[in-house]
Design a protein around this motif. Structure first.
Motif, short mmCIF file in Angstrom:
data_model
loop_
_atom_site.label_atom_id
_atom_site.label_comp_id
_atom_site.label_asym_id
_atom_site.label_seq_id
_atom_site.Cartn_x
_atom_site.Cartn_y
_atom_site.Cartn_z
N ALA A 16 0.86 -1.20 0.00
CA ALA A 16 0.00 0.00 0.00
C ALA A 16 0.89 1.24 0.00
O ALA A 16 1.99 1.22 0.57
CB ALA A 16 -0.92 0.01 1.21
N LEU A 17 0.40 2.31 -0.64
CA LEU A 17 1.16 3.56 -0.72
C LEU A 17 0.40 4.71 -0.07
O LEU A 17 -0.82 4.85 -0.27
CB LEU A 17 1.44 3.94 -2.18
N ILE A 18 1.14 5.52 0.69
CA ILE A 18 0.60 6.77 1.24
C ILE A 18 1.40 7.90 0.61
O ILE A 18 2.64 7.92 0.72
CB ILE A 18 0.72 6.81 2.77
N LEU A 19 0.73 8.82 -0.06
CA LEU A 19 1.41 9.92 -0.74
C LEU A 19 1.25 11.21 0.08
O LEU A 19 0.13 11.56 0.50
CB LEU A 19 0.84 10.14 -2.14
N GLY A 20 2.37 11.91 0.29
CA GLY A 20 2.33 13.21 0.95
C GLY A 20 2.76 14.28 -0.06
O GLY A 20 3.94 14.36 -0.41
N TYR A 21 1.79 15.04 -0.56
CA TYR A 21 2.09 16.06 -1.59
C TYR A 21 2.29 17.42 -0.94
O TYR A 21 1.55 17.80 -0.03
CB TYR A 21 0.95 16.13 -2.61
N TRP A 22 3.29 18.17 -1.46
CA TRP A 22 3.53 19.54 -1.02
C TRP A 22 3.39 20.46 -2.23
O TRP A 22 4.06 20.29 -3.24
CB TRP A 22 4.93 19.65 -0.40
N HIS A 23 2.53 21.44 -2.10
CA HIS A 23 2.20 22.40 -3.16
C HIS A 23 3.43 23.25 -3.50
O HIS A 23 3.93 24.01 -2.68
CB HIS A 23 1.06 23.28 -2.64
N THR A 24 3.88 23.12 -4.75
CA THR A 24 5.00 23.97 -5.21
C THR A 24 4.69 24.50 -6.61
O THR A 24 3.83 23.98 -7.31
CB THR A 24 6.32 23.19 -5.27
N ILE A 25 5.46 25.52 -7.02
CA ILE A 25 5.32 26.05 -8.38
C ILE A 25 5.80 25.01 -9.39
O ILE A 25 5.26 24.89 -10.49
CB ILE A 25 6.16 27.35 -8.53
N VAL A 26 6.78 24.22 -8.99
CA VAL A 26 7.36 23.22 -9.90
C VAL A 26 6.35 22.12 -10.22
O VAL A 26 6.23 21.68 -11.37
CB VAL A 26 8.64 22.60 -9.27
N THR A 27 5.61 21.68 -9.18
CA THR A 27 4.58 20.64 -9.38
C THR A 27 3.26 21.16 -8.80
O THR A 27 2.95 20.93 -7.62
CB THR A 27 4.99 19.32 -8.69
N PRO A 28 2.46 21.89 -9.60
CA PRO A 28 1.19 22.42 -9.11
C PRO A 28 0.21 21.29 -8.76
O PRO A 28 0.35 20.17 -9.25
CB PRO A 28 0.67 23.26 -10.28
N PRO A 29 -0.79 21.58 -7.90
CA PRO A 29 -1.69 20.54 -7.40
C PRO A 29 -2.37 19.70 -8.48
O PRO A 29 -2.36 18.47 -8.40
CB PRO A 29 -2.71 21.33 -6.57
N MET A 30 -2.95 20.34 -9.50
CA MET A 30 -3.69 19.56 -10.50
C MET A 30 -2.74 18.77 -11.40
O MET A 30 -3.11 17.71 -11.93
CB MET A 30 -4.62 20.45 -11.32
N VAL A 31 -1.52 19.25 -11.60
CA VAL A 31 -0.52 18.49 -12.36
C VAL A 31 -0.21 17.20 -11.59
O VAL A 31 -0.19 16.10 -12.15
CB VAL A 31 0.77 19.32 -12.57
N PHE A 32 0.02 17.34 -10.27
CA PHE A 32 0.27 16.17 -9.41
C PHE A 32 -0.91 15.19 -9.49
O PHE A 32 -0.72 13.99 -9.70
CB PHE A 32 0.48 16.63 -7.96
N ALA A 33 -2.14 15.73 -9.34
CA ALA A 33 -3.32 14.87 -9.29
C ALA A 33 -3.51 14.10 -10.60
O ALA A 33 -3.73 12.88 -10.60
CB ALA A 33 -4.56 15.70 -8.98
N ARG A 34 -3.40 14.80 -11.72
CA ARG A 34 -3.59 14.13 -13.03
C ARG A 34 -2.50 13.08 -13.25
O ARG A 34 -2.78 11.98 -13.76
CB ARG A 34 -3.59 15.16 -14.16
#
Length: 564
Positions: free
Chosen positions: A479-497
């Motif tokens: 199982a995987l748990i992902l911890g995302y941090w909002h940055t200009i390099v990887t914007p939220p919707m880019v990460f999500a898609r």
């Protein structure tokens, strides 16, 4: 004396199995004493568990034994012997009547929940009346069965021919919904009995919860006399979405899905409706149980167990009318479908409020805790948890093992996610050297492999893609748990898609694992979390606890159902 002072106790439903007995020995705080401390010998677990099994069998075989107390029991490495025994016997014991068979329960519940024809007793054409709201919900909700308004004077209501009594209706009626004052219910219920209607949905309040237990006892007797199953009284009614049935005075509900929820409280029922609509969580049913004069949680479990439209059952309760019947039903059903329970009245203050609210005394919470666990039930600690588990557990695939890995872009999130993993009984995988080296290929030198895998915040989208692909493709990770941090390099919707794309790509190759995500950032992370959720990744903005709690609930069910 110390046991009583420290409340160091554990409970199981009798008769206990050998497995139950051994788990009881491990379930007390003093269990280390039994293993031998300060040079002392360990006691015989075999002998102690044998005492528990035999005593539990004895009280099961002779139900006239009200209490059986062995105190003290001396345990050594060679055996266990009771030095003092106290038995209290009820010499006037009368066996309880045999419970209904499962087939009998299911037959009646199928007619109530999936009726061909519904009568509304107290139907009204006047806005603001409960009988008017029930009629409107049945009609506007799209119910295709027959609707029979019952009113002493009206000839028609909302375009439907009205009848003075259910006895005047020419056709068969499966369910009668009551919207009349409490004092008139018993007489109208007797009419239902003569009409051979199998189920009554009793919306009116004014019974045991309002200091009128005699009115409730009267309707129970009528129900028994005519074999009518009673839902309520003091409820909002129920919804069964596959049949477009809104047998309630609350707002109509049409977001179809496969979670069935019930509540003992009307207010909690409204919260379930609101959350389900807001979160776009489809339901198969929402049911009010109120005073539980007859139908209770175990009747619902029997119905939903065989209902092809339901794959998860979530229940809010303030008490269990028949704890044994519930535990036996939950043990059976939870092997097939997750059963989630929010038991209100956990504290002494909550228990006191529950007794005034529903005329029921909430039981010792430690008993609930242990017996729910014994029955394979997932216990929710809050209303929000109940709702989040109902939404998230069916979305997640069943894990194939216990190894959990955290991949995070923020070190702080990684620490909090690790705490949540421990709090929820999950196991952070010890990273093998070859896998550690494989992750290090994708992350900067100042990042950290191990577990959590910290890819750091400044990394481009490809780093998330590569590390998550590796996590999904390695069979040692479950199982995987992902911890995302909002940055200009990887914007939220880019990460999500990207994450949704990776999930689909890996599933096509046969790699199916639970993934949950925690998103830290500005308000754009809310849209990203919703997009992830709608695509099979339970994701939460601003929380490291909720995603791990949902994953933990899935694991609890999988373990209880013997799938791990």
């Amino acid at each position: 004396v110390l046991v009583e002072v420290l409340k160091d106790v554990t409970f199981r439903l009798a008769p206990a199995t050998k497995e139950d007995a051994l788990s009881m020995l491990d379930g007390i705080q003093a269990h280390e004493m039994l293993k031998g401390v300060r040079g002392g010998d360990a006691v015989s677990r075999e002998a102690l568990s044998d005492v528990i099994v035999k005593v539990s069998q004895l009280v099961s075989d002779f139900p006239e034994i009200v209490e059986l107390d062995l105190n003290p029991v001396f345990a050594t490495k060679n055996g266990a012997i009771a030095a003092d025994v106290r038995i209290v016997v009820d010499f006037d014991y009368k066996p309880r009547p045999a419970p209904r068979s499962n087939d009998e329960i299911v037959t009646a519940m199928n007619r109530i929940m999936k009726p061909q024809a519904v009568a509304v007793i107290g139907a009204s054409a006047e806005d603001g009346k409960i009988g008017n709201s029930v009629m409107k919900n049945l009609v506007n909700g799209g119910y295709k069965g027959e609707i029979y308004p019952i009113h002493p004077k009206a000839s028609e209501i909302l375009g439907y021919k009205a009848y003075k009594s259910v006895k005047d209706v020419p056709g068969v009626i499966d369910t009668a919904v009551f919207a009349i004052p409490a004092k008139f219910v018993a007489a109208a219920l007797a009419d239902c009995g003569e009409k051979k209607i199998p189920g009554a949905v009793l919306i009116p309040s004014g019974f045991a919860e309002a200091g009128a237990p005699e009115l409730q006892a009267e309707i129970v007797e009528v129900g028994k006399k005519y074999n009518i199953r009673l839902m309520g009284p003091n409820i909002y009614g129920f919804y069964y979405t596959p049949a477009n049935l809104c047998a309630t005075f609350c707002t109509a509900y049409d977001v179809k899905g496969h979670a069935a929820l019930s509540s003992q409280s009307g207010g909690i029922g409204m919260a379930i409706i609101g959350f389900s609509r807001s979160a776009k969580m489809g339901v198969s049913a929402i049911v009010g149980l109120g005073n539980k004069s007859d139908i209770d949680e175990d009747d619902l479990l029997a119905f939903f167990e065989q209902d092809p439209n339901t794959n998860l059952i979530a229940q809010h309760c303030e008490d269990l009318k028949d704890g044994r019947a519930f535990a036996e039903a939950a043990k059976r059903v939870s092997k097939k479908k997750p059963v989630i329970v929010l038991k209100a009245g956990r504290t002494s203050a909550g228990a006191k409020a529950a007794s005034s609210h529903t005329g029921a005394l909430a039981g010792n919470d430690k008993i609930y805790e242990d017996v729910l666990k014994q029955s394979g039930v997932i216990r929710a600690r809050s209303l929000r948890q109940l709702l989040e588990f109902a939404r998230g557990v069916p979305v997640l695939p069943t894990p194939k093992g216990e190894n959990v890995v955290i991949i995070t872009g923020a070190g702080g999130s990684g620490v909090l996610l690790s705490d949540a993993v421990v709090d929820n009984g999950l196991s952070l995988m010890t990273m093998p050297a070859d896998l550690d080296a494989a992750f290090r290929k994708f992350i900067p030198p100042f990042g950290a492999a191990g577990n959590p895998v910290d890819i750091t915040g400044g990394e481009p989208p490809i780093t998330y893609v590569n590390t998550v692909k590796l996590g999904l493709s390695d069979d040692r990770i479950h199982a995987l748990i992902l911890g995302y941090w909002h940055t200009i390099v990887t914007p939220p919707m880019v990460f999500a898609r990207n994450m949704v794309e990776v999930k689909k790509e890996m599933e096509a190759k046969g790699y199916v694992k639970p993934i949950v995500a925690s998103l830290a950032g500005d308000v754009e992370v809310e849209e990203a979390a919703e997009y992830l959720y709608q695509n099979g990744i339970p994701a939460y903005a601003y929380s490291t606890e909720l995603p791990v709690e949902v994953l933990g609930a899935k694991y609890k069910w999988a373990r209880g159902a013997g799938l791990l």
